[in-house]
Motif scaffolding. Structure first.
Motif, short mmCIF file in Angstrom:
data_model
loop_
_atom_site.label_atom_id
_atom_site.label_comp_id
_atom_site.label_asym_id
_atom_site.label_seq_id
_atom_site.Cartn_x
_atom_site.Cartn_y
_atom_site.Cartn_z
N ASP A 212 43.33 47.43 50.86
CA ASP A 212 42.99 47.40 52.77
C ASP A 212 42.40 46.24 52.62
O ASP A 212 42.15 45.39 53.54
CB ASP A 212 42.18 47.85 52.97
N ALA A 213 42.12 45.49 51.05
CA ALA A 213 41.63 44.61 51.17
C ALA A 213 41.78 43.43 49.53
O ALA A 213 41.98 44.53 49.03
CB ALA A 213 40.07 43.86 51.20
N CYS A 214 40.87 42.74 49.03
CA CYS A 214 40.35 42.45 46.84
C CYS A 214 39.60 41.68 47.60
O CYS A 214 39.26 40.91 47.89
CB CYS A 214 42.57 41.41 47.46
N VAL A 215 38.85 42.35 46.26
CA VAL A 215 37.80 40.92 45.43
C VAL A 215 38.05 41.09 44.26
O VAL A 215 39.39 41.27 43.92
CB VAL A 215 36.57 42.44 45.35
N ALA A 216 38.09 39.38 44.28
CA ALA A 216 38.73 39.11 43.35
C ALA A 216 37.37 39.01 41.54
O ALA A 216 36.40 38.60 41.99
CB ALA A 216 38.57 37.17 43.60
N LYS A 217 38.11 38.53 40.71
CA LYS A 217 37.29 38.49 39.28
C LYS A 217 37.16 37.77 39.55
O LYS A 217 38.05 36.40 39.08
CB LYS A 217 38.40 39.49 38.44
N ILE B 278 33.47 39.74 39.24
CA ILE B 278 33.22 40.06 40.42
C ILE B 278 31.91 39.35 40.97
O ILE B 278 31.13 39.26 40.40
CB ILE B 278 32.65 41.74 40.53
N VAL B 279 31.49 39.35 42.66
CA VAL B 279 30.66 38.60 43.28
C VAL B 279 29.79 39.76 44.65
O VAL B 279 30.51 40.21 45.05
CB VAL B 279 30.31 37.88 44.31
N MET B 280 28.65 40.10 43.84
CA MET B 280 28.37 41.50 44.45
C MET B 280 27.99 41.50 46.35
O MET B 280 28.75 42.56 46.50
CB MET B 280 26.83 41.59 43.95
N SER B 281 28.24 40.03 46.05
CA SER B 281 28.08 40.03 47.98
C SER B 281 29.45 40.35 48.59
O SER B 281 29.62 40.32 50.11
CB SER B 281 28.10 38.66 48.74
N GLU B 282 29.98 40.15 47.27
CA GLU B 282 31.28 40.62 48.28
C GLU B 282 31.69 41.72 48.15
O GLU B 282 32.54 42.22 49.00
CB GLU B 282 32.83 39.92 46.66
N VAL B 283 31.45 42.32 47.09
CA VAL B 283 31.65 43.64 47.14
C VAL B 283 30.91 44.99 48.35
O VAL B 283 31.20 45.24 48.98
CB VAL B 283 30.98 44.50 45.95
N LEU B 284 29.80 43.86 48.50
CA LEU B 284 28.76 44.74 49.50
C LEU B 284 29.18 44.72 50.81
O LEU B 284 29.58 45.44 51.60
CB LEU B 284 27.49 44.13 49.61
N ASN B 285 30.25 43.48 51.04
CA ASN B 285 30.50 43.02 52.67
C ASN B 285 31.64 43.73 52.63
O ASN B 285 31.77 44.80 53.78
CB ASN B 285 31.64 41.90 52.34
N GLN B 286 32.23 44.21 51.83
CA GLN B 286 33.41 45.70 51.73
C GLN B 286 33.40 47.07 52.10
O GLN B 286 33.53 47.59 52.76
CB GLN B 286 34.25 45.78 50.59
N VAL B 287 31.88 47.50 51.10
CA VAL B 287 31.29 48.33 51.73
C VAL B 287 30.54 48.30 53.05
O VAL B 287 30.47 49.19 53.83
CB VAL B 287 29.90 48.87 50.93
N TYR B 288 29.74 47.69 53.24
CA TYR B 288 29.16 47.18 55.24
C TYR B 288 30.51 46.98 55.69
O TYR B 288 30.45 47.78 57.40
CB TYR B 288 28.14 46.13 54.89
N HIS B 289 31.60 46.54 55.41
CA HIS B 289 32.24 46.45 56.35
C HIS B 289 33.32 48.33 56.48
O HIS B 289 33.94 48.52 57.90
CB HIS B 289 33.95 45.99 55.75
N GLN B 290 33.40 48.90 55.87
CA GLN B 290 33.54 50.06 55.58
C GLN B 290 32.41 51.19 56.83
O GLN B 290 33.11 52.14 57.55
CB GLN B 290 34.16 50.46 54.28
N ILE C 103 40.31 45.01 43.26
CA ILE C 103 40.03 44.45 42.30
C ILE C 103 40.26 44.09 41.00
O ILE C 103 41.54 43.82 40.63
CB ILE C 103 38.73 45.45 41.12
N SER C 104 41.36 41.97 41.44
CA SER C 104 42.03 41.59 40.85
C SER C 104 41.73 40.19 40.48
O SER C 104 41.38 39.11 40.99
CB SER C 104 42.65 40.94 41.95
N SER C 105 42.08 40.09 39.04
CA SER C 105 41.78 38.32 38.78
C SER C 105 43.02 37.43 39.17
O SER C 105 43.03 36.34 38.87
CB SER C 105 41.60 38.55 37.32
N LEU C 106 43.81 38.11 40.19
CA LEU C 106 44.92 37.31 40.71
C LEU C 106 45.03 36.82 42.64
O LEU C 106 44.62 37.85 42.43
CB LEU C 106 46.17 37.84 40.34
N ALA C 107 43.70 35.46 41.76
CA ALA C 107 43.36 35.44 43.35
C ALA C 107 44.40 34.37 44.17
O ALA C 107 43.93 33.98 44.95
CB ALA C 107 42.21 35.04 43.47
N ASP C 108 45.48 34.07 43.77
CA ASP C 108 46.64 32.85 43.93
C ASP C 108 47.47 33.87 45.60
O ASP C 108 47.24 35.30 45.50
CB ASP C 108 47.64 32.75 43.37
#
Length: 124
Positions: free
Chosen positions: A98-103, A105-117, A80-85
């Motif tokens: 394994d991946a990064c979710v930018a701050k 946070i958008v819950m759809s991005e979190v859910l995508n990571q959960v569903y990917h797992q 989880i990072s506020s640095l997205a460059d």
């Protein structure tokens, strides 16, 4: 499936836990890398969402310590990072996340990571 949310921002971590719970996903919040390591060793979560910048040990150091334990070496850990460059994303990937979710946070991005797992498992 159990998900750990690790962020020193208590409100953010608690909100993500609550939102995951509302769609039927077991999640627990922790506010430091040290707490994450203790819990992960005990509970062996399926997925860890880990803030990069925290007081005490950073997300990078927390990940390094998690990977030391054979039972956690293959656990999916998403930064989880506020640095997205591009340079930050390269550093995060090179560190072994394994991946990064930018701050913010958008819950759809979190859910995508959960569903990917979950892989082939059906969505709740």
């Amino acid at each position: 499936m159990k998900v750990l949310i690790v962020d020193d921002d208590h409100l953010l971590a608690d909100r993500v836990v609550r939102d995951l719970y509302e769609v039927g996903i077991e999640a627990e919040a922790f506010y430091s890398g040290e707490e994450c390591i203790v819990s992960a060793r005990r509970d062996r979560p399926s997925l860890i969402l880990l803030d990069i910048s925290m007081p005490g040990i950073s997300g990078f150091e927390t990940l390094r310590r998690l990977r030391y334990f054979p039972t956690l070496a293959r656990t999916r850990v998403v930064a989880i990072s506020s640095l997205a460059d591009a340079a930050s994303m390269f550093t995060i990937g090179s560190a072994g996340f394994d991946a990064c979710v930018a701050k913010p946070i958008v819950m759809s991005e979190v859910l995508n990571q959960v569903y990917h797992q979950r892989g082939a498992d059906s969505r709740p």
